[in-house]
Enzyme design. Sequence first.
Site, PDB file in Angstrom:
ATOM      1  N   ARG A 109      62.880  77.989  68.643  1.00  0.00           N
ATOM      2  CA  ARG A 109      64.234  77.529  68.338  1.00  0.00           C
ATOM      3  C   ARG A 109      64.292  76.010  68.245  1.00  0.00           C
ATOM      4  NH1 ARG A 109      70.126  79.336  70.542  1.00  0.00           N
ATOM      5  NH2 ARG A 109      71.168  77.435  69.924  1.00  0.00           N
ATOM      6  N   ARG A 150      66.642  83.990  74.184  1.00  0.00           N
ATOM      7  CA  ARG A 150      66.431  82.726  74.877  1.00  0.00           C
ATOM      8  C   ARG A 150      65.788  82.835  76.249  1.00  0.00           C
ATOM      9  NH1 ARG A 150      71.555  79.197  75.309  1.00  0.00           N
ATOM     10  NH2 ARG A 150      72.755  81.053  74.694  1.00  0.00           N
ATOM     11  N   TYR A 202      86.110  88.811  64.785  1.00  0.00           N
ATOM     12  CA  TYR A 202      85.607  87.447  64.570  1.00  0.00           C
ATOM     13  C   TYR A 202      86.226  86.814  63.326  1.00  0.00           C
ATOM     14  CZ  TYR A 202      82.008  88.082  68.153  1.00  0.00           C
ATOM     15  OH  TYR A 202      81.354  88.272  69.339  1.00  0.00           O
TER      16      TYR A 202
END
Lengths: 360, 360
Positions: A42, A33, A156
């Site tokens: 994106r 980003r 996770y």
Amino acid sequence: MSDTPLVNDRLLRALRRQPVDHTPVWLMRQAGRYLPEYRAVRQRAGSFLAMAKTPEIACEVTLQPLARFDLDAAILFSDILTVPDAMGLGLHFIEGEGPKFTHPIREESDVARLSIPDMETDLRYVMDAVRLIRRELAGRVPLIGFSGSPWTLACYMVEGGGSRDFSRIKTMALDRPDLLHRLLTIITDAVIAYLDAQRAAGAQVLQVFDTWGGVLAPTMYRKFSLPYLARIAREVERGENEQKTPLILFGKGNAPYLEDLADCDVEAIGVDWLVELCEAARRTQGKVALQGNLDPATLYSSPAAIQEQVQYTLDRYMMGNGGSREGHVFNLGHGLSPDMDPEHIGVLVEAVHRLSRRRH
Amino acid sequence: MSDTPLVNDRLLRALRRQPVDHTPVWLMRQAGRYLPEYRAVRQRAGSFLAMAKTPEIACEVTLQPLARFDLDAAILFSDILTVPDAMGLGLHFIEGEGPKFTHPIREESDVARLSIPDMETDLRYVMDAVRLIRRELAGRVPLIGFSGSPWTLACYMVEGGGSRDFSRIKTMALDRPDLLHRLLTIITDAVIAYLDAQRAAGAQVLQVFDTWGGVLAPTMYRKFSLPYLARIAREVERGENEQKTPLILFGKGNAPYLEDLADCDVEAIGVDWLVELCEAARRTQGKVALQGNLDPATLYSSPAAIQEQVQYTLDRYMMGNGGSREGHVFNLGHGLSPDMDPEHIGVLVEAVHRLSRRRH
């Protein structure tokens, strides 16, 4: 495809501890980003997951940083959570909160339900991206494929997303170690198949990210993270001798375990910035190459300070490595952040090449 | 007041590495939101800051965990950010975001504006709380006073609150090291005056919390955290010989620096759970007592697992300390969390006493 000779093979040579004309550099999250051209893609794609799951887009953003900077490797644009997603956990991203799973793994029955995804159907989009990137790279630099480590993926999967204290998985580790080992075994099977498939599709280097190994007490790390990393190192199909595909074990907070990691069958250890490279080099005794380890926050400072820190990092490696730069892959101690200035990243890459070339 | 003999002086004896009948235990954040009686007081007071700034309330919550558990020390209920608040930064708390400063320190002029608070006016509420708690304790157990470390306070002051990457202060460290050293010097002056005042008011043990030293690369830690900890150890007024007030340096992520910390003039080092106590004991060679170091997340597991981990922690210390329990203060590697079960904390405290007594 795998026969195209590499124009720039510095990364492979450094990982094999062979001489290079300058220290190779790539950066974790180099496709990301902080690049305006990434943000444009994106926006077009709609979401991070849509980008990762569309091979053409994954290929496009993988190549973006190479157009800007003289990097010595490309790394597949993807996410470590593609594997649990393919195992049916339902990966999604909540703005500002990071990744979440719809179906976290908490009970015996959750673990029993898991199976190893089929790499060429369930994760075909990853393999297609690897093939496409290799074609587009046309041998300019090597392509790095990657996976999360079993412990990190389990974090996770059990927590259901990111966590501050990892209380659910640590509770499982203490109260149901048998169940956690079963879970880690299945994940490890999947990771091995995933890395094998990426290599078969064209990945020329493999990296395992043990992002959360460093939250464990040493006795727990040696039970729940290290043995699974060692198994990956032993069992991933990597060829032999000069053709062997190098494997890098990166871990945040892995400094206490460098000796153990160097005894795994791997070519390199990636370290964060909490250990000096001279110490890391001394402790690993030339058994492996070392990748790292500039504090990413350095990139917020001035170009002069960045160059100074690059010099420091290069020097510290050399100091611990008998005066030689061989076996060093320059990288950050962790990934780039969205608010970093691309110009500063250019300063870093240029400095690594210039300052390491001078003394070769 | 300071003449009242202590009924339970195990903590003081352990910090001086003298024999004790069992290993003393206290827990970081033992006065906190996990206790329903604490939450009741907080609701009445309106906010965390109102609690900390009202000596009667600070005293009440300081004593709450002692009524429930057989703890070997009380720790002043307060916050490390009282010092920068008294320096005029405007401390406030935003629900779910943690502490914030209205006037963070970013420029040369911000640093120039700072002065050392007057302890008996600007921070009188802290000293009044210390005096009141000492009176109410009536010598049952010692009272621990504390401060944040200069580096940790500077982190909050420069970042303006908590931070994920500490980019502002790390940038200052690289681009304006002179300015950061000036800031750290003023903070250190204030911390020394603050600890002196707490001791004068009745604190019998002092602890410095270096919560964020562990985010620094080693070379940065040795420039920006360690020297200021060493100065505190040298300059805080602590008396002499048997009457000397013990000082504990706790640091998250301080394992790489145990040798350096043990060479400071301190009685004890508090460590997190990322190092084994046997290793910490070996590396500090009996120069200091050690405090720690159970992973707080252990408290989410079953009573059986908690007891097993307590035994493990006690044993590891003894193993590295020539078979002796002397010089060990049992604690967590970090603080208690609001969602922890008070019954599990009772299990922990009971287990420390029972399992350490057995072998004395």
